[in-house]
Design a protein around this motif. Structure first.
Motif, PDB file in Angstrom:
ATOM      1  N   CYS A 259      35.761  52.998  55.053  1.00  0.00           N
ATOM      2  CA  CYS A 259      35.014  53.938  54.204  1.00  0.00           C
ATOM      3  C   CYS A 259      35.739  55.273  54.066  1.00  0.00           C
ATOM      4  N   ALA A 260      35.857  55.736  52.827  1.00  0.00           N
ATOM      5  CA  ALA A 260      36.554  56.995  52.566  1.00  0.00           C
ATOM      6  C   ALA A 260      35.816  58.148  53.223  1.00  0.00           C
ATOM      7  N   GLY A 261      36.564  59.023  53.885  1.00  0.00           N
ATOM      8  CA  GLY A 261      36.002  60.250  54.420  1.00  0.00           C
ATOM      9  C   GLY A 261      35.070  60.079  55.614  1.00  0.00           C
TER      10      GLY A 261
ATOM     11  N   VAL B 156      40.555  52.259  58.689  1.00  0.00           N
ATOM     12  CA  VAL B 156      41.606  51.694  57.833  1.00  0.00           C
ATOM     13  C   VAL B 156      41.388  52.220  56.429  1.00  0.00           C
ATOM     14  N   MET B 157      42.441  52.558  55.727  1.00  0.00           N
ATOM     15  CA  MET B 157      42.299  52.856  54.300  1.00  0.00           C
ATOM     16  C   MET B 157      43.153  51.858  53.523  1.00  0.00           C
ATOM     17  N   PRO B 158      42.495  50.837  52.994  1.00  0.00           N
ATOM     18  CA  PRO B 158      43.215  49.833  52.199  1.00  0.00           C
ATOM     19  C   PRO B 158      43.121  50.182  50.720  1.00  0.00           C
TER      20      PRO B 158
ATOM     21  N   VAL C  59      46.177  59.389  52.660  1.00  0.00           N
ATOM     22  CA  VAL C  59      46.371  57.977  52.305  1.00  0.00           C
ATOM     23  C   VAL C  59      45.304  57.561  51.290  1.00  0.00           C
ATOM     24  N   THR C  60      44.079  58.043  51.521  1.00  0.00           N
ATOM     25  CA  THR C  60      42.979  57.720  50.597  1.00  0.00           C
ATOM     26  C   THR C  60      43.322  58.219  49.188  1.00  0.00           C
ATOM     27  N   GLY C  61      43.799  59.477  49.124  1.00  0.00           N
ATOM     28  CA  GLY C  61      44.126  60.073  47.828  1.00  0.00           C
ATOM     29  C   GLY C  61      45.303  59.388  47.146  1.00  0.00           C
TER      30      GLY C  61
ATOM     31  N   SER D  43      47.114  56.054  48.094  1.00  0.00           N
ATOM     32  CA  SER D  43      47.125  54.602  47.854  1.00  0.00           C
ATOM     33  C   SER D  43      45.731  53.980  47.787  1.00  0.00           C
ATOM     34  N   GLY D  44      44.738  54.616  48.469  1.00  0.00           N
ATOM     35  CA  GLY D  44      43.371  54.072  48.389  1.00  0.00           C
ATOM     36  C   GLY D  44      42.872  54.132  46.954  1.00  0.00           C
ATOM     37  N   SER D  45      43.016  55.319  46.364  1.00  0.00           N
ATOM     38  CA  SER D  45      42.591  55.520  44.969  1.00  0.00           C
ATOM     39  C   SER D  45      43.695  55.154  43.992  1.00  0.00           C
ATOM     40  N   GLY D  46      44.909  55.009  44.482  1.00  0.00           N
ATOM     41  CA  GLY D  46      46.106  54.875  43.647  1.00  0.00           C
ATOM     42  C   GLY D  46      46.053  53.836  42.537  1.00  0.00           C
TER      43      GLY D  46
END
Ligand SMILES: NC(=O)C1=CN([C@@H]2O[C@H](COP(=O)(O)OP(=O)(O)OC[C@H]3O[C@@H](n4cnc5c(N)ncnc54)[C@H](O)[C@@H]3O)[C@@H](O)[C@H]2O)C=CC1
Ligand SMILES: O=C(O)[C@@H]1CCC=N1
Length: 364
Positions: free
Chosen positions: A191-193, A211-213, A261-263, A265-268
């Motif tokens: 989960c983000a954040g 994990v940030m996938p 990482v979220t900003g 590749s997570g959102s990428g």
């Protein structure tokens, strides 16, 4: 040549050599550092040439061990790819449960099933929406609307709900832990954040992994990073490496980096889709049939990404320069992109996404 290299988990060096035929790279690590070996023909001769180990001082080699990995890569060469060598016997004891059966849970489930990392009978999904349960049941995994049923049948619990739902499901987890003191769960949040501290709410002894996938788990091409809390063991690290390594590339980062990482590749994937959509529209504007324009746009992104990943030592600017012929078409287009602030728009967008993840960590 370094014949003292050990190969735990492989019956013999030959067995490793046999497996390595299927692998471009595998990685090695000791307790302090992580590095890679390239599984080249030299590995087939039971030894590994120093030239194939670019990041590792030779004197450190005897204490290194070759580890079994899914598609995971680590360290400062996240560009290098591994293909499956073996799955650890430890994975036979892992049963995975999901809170939330939405898009990301489905992407990870399919990543795990495609690679046969976990058998469907060892996977449970707790999802409130019946239509989603019915959809996921088609994968052969067990579904339920009852959190306790999922927790009773699993030992590695993915939190794949929206971030604001996390405190609600963690209450369930805490109650379950109180009633089942001998069972220790490993909680893996995507989960983000939601920070590691919040994941331990209700039980400071809880083993938690963040994990940030990204959605490319679905096709085994995710770019993911993870971080562990202090309660996790080496075995827990191996479990997450194996699970998320089945879904694509993986790197371990300190917790302070997860929002970035979220900003990135997570959102990428969304930024890249926007780019492909614009390229495709541009092709249509220039008279190409939409289907042709779409395919050209998507394959161009795939091809460029593949070339960049396969040449990690070549600067991305250099790769771009190789396309830009002097006085040609590309440099004419690049000048427009520079003029319109393309790169700074991307940089600011990723900063905004990172800030948003930080805000979510603090307030929500
Ligand atoms: N969408 C993406 O590309 C990415 C999402 N994430 C993270 O993954 C998490 C899930 O995102 P998505 O899969 O996109 O969301 P989603 O909305 O598709 O899935 C969430 C699911 O949780 C279910 N749910 C809600 N409350 C529940 C409860 N109490 N018990 C069980 N199930 C419950 C919902 O019915 C829904 O099906 C989010 O926290 C997000 O930050 C991380 C990386 C990428
Ligand atoms: O937009 C979001 O909040 C989620 C997290 C990363 C991708 N999607």
């Amino acid at each position: 040549m370094f014949s003292r290299l050990t190969f735990p988990g492989f019956r013999s060096a030959e067995r490793f050599a046999d497996l390595s035929k299927f692998s471009t790279y595998c990685y090695i690590r000791d307790q302090k550092s992580v590095s890679f070996i390239r599984a080249l023909p030299s590995a087939l001769n039971r030894s590994i040439s120093s030239r194939s180990i670019p990041l590792c001082p030779p004197e450190a080699l005897s204490s290194f061990t070759v580890r079994k990995a899914g598609r995971a890569v680590f360290g400062n060469r996240p560009d290098l790819r591994t293909r499956s060598l073996v799955t650890t016997s430890k994975m036979n004891d892992v049963s995975v449960g999901f809170y939330g059966g939405g898009m990301m849970a489905e992407a990870i489930l399919k990543g795990l099933l495609n690679r046969k990392t976990i058998a469907p009978q060892n996977m449970w999904v707790c999802e409130l929406v019946q239509a989603r349960r019915e959809e996921l049941a088609k994968l052969g995994v067990s579904v339920t609307a009852d959190g306790e049923e999922m927790l009773s049948n699993s030992n590695t619990i993915f939190l794949a709900v929206k971030p604001n739902i996390v405190p609600i499901v963690l209450e369930d987890v805490t109650n379950f832990e109180k009633q089942n003191r001998r069972k220790q769960l490993l909680v893996v949040s995507i989960c983000a954040g939601v920070d590691l501290g919040s994941l331990a709410a209700g039980n400071p002894r809880r083993k938690c992994i963040r994990v940030m996938p990204n959605q490319a788990c679905l096709v085994g091409e995710a770019a993911s990073s993870f971080t562990l809390n202090k309660k996790c063991t080496q075995e827990d690290r191996e479990v997450v490496e194996t699970l998320m390594g089945s879904c694509g590339l993986l790197s371990e980062v300190p917790e302070k980096s997860i929002n970035a990482v979220t900003g990135l590749s997570g959102s990428g994937p969304a930024y890249v889709y926007m780019m492909m959509e614009a390229m495709s529209d541009a092709g249509v504007r220039e008279g190409l049939p939409r289907a042709v324009a779409r395919q050209l746009a998507c394959q161009t992104v795939l091809g460029a990404a593949k070339m960049a990943l396969e040449q990690p030592d070549v600067h991305l600017g250099e790769l771009r320069n190789r396309v830009e012929s002097p006085g040609g078409t590309t440099i004419a287009a690049s000048a427009i992109l520079e003029n319109r602030g393309f790169r700074s728009a991307v940089i600011e967008a990723i900063r905004e996404a990172t800030n948003r993840a930080e805000e979510m960590s603090k307030k929500e």
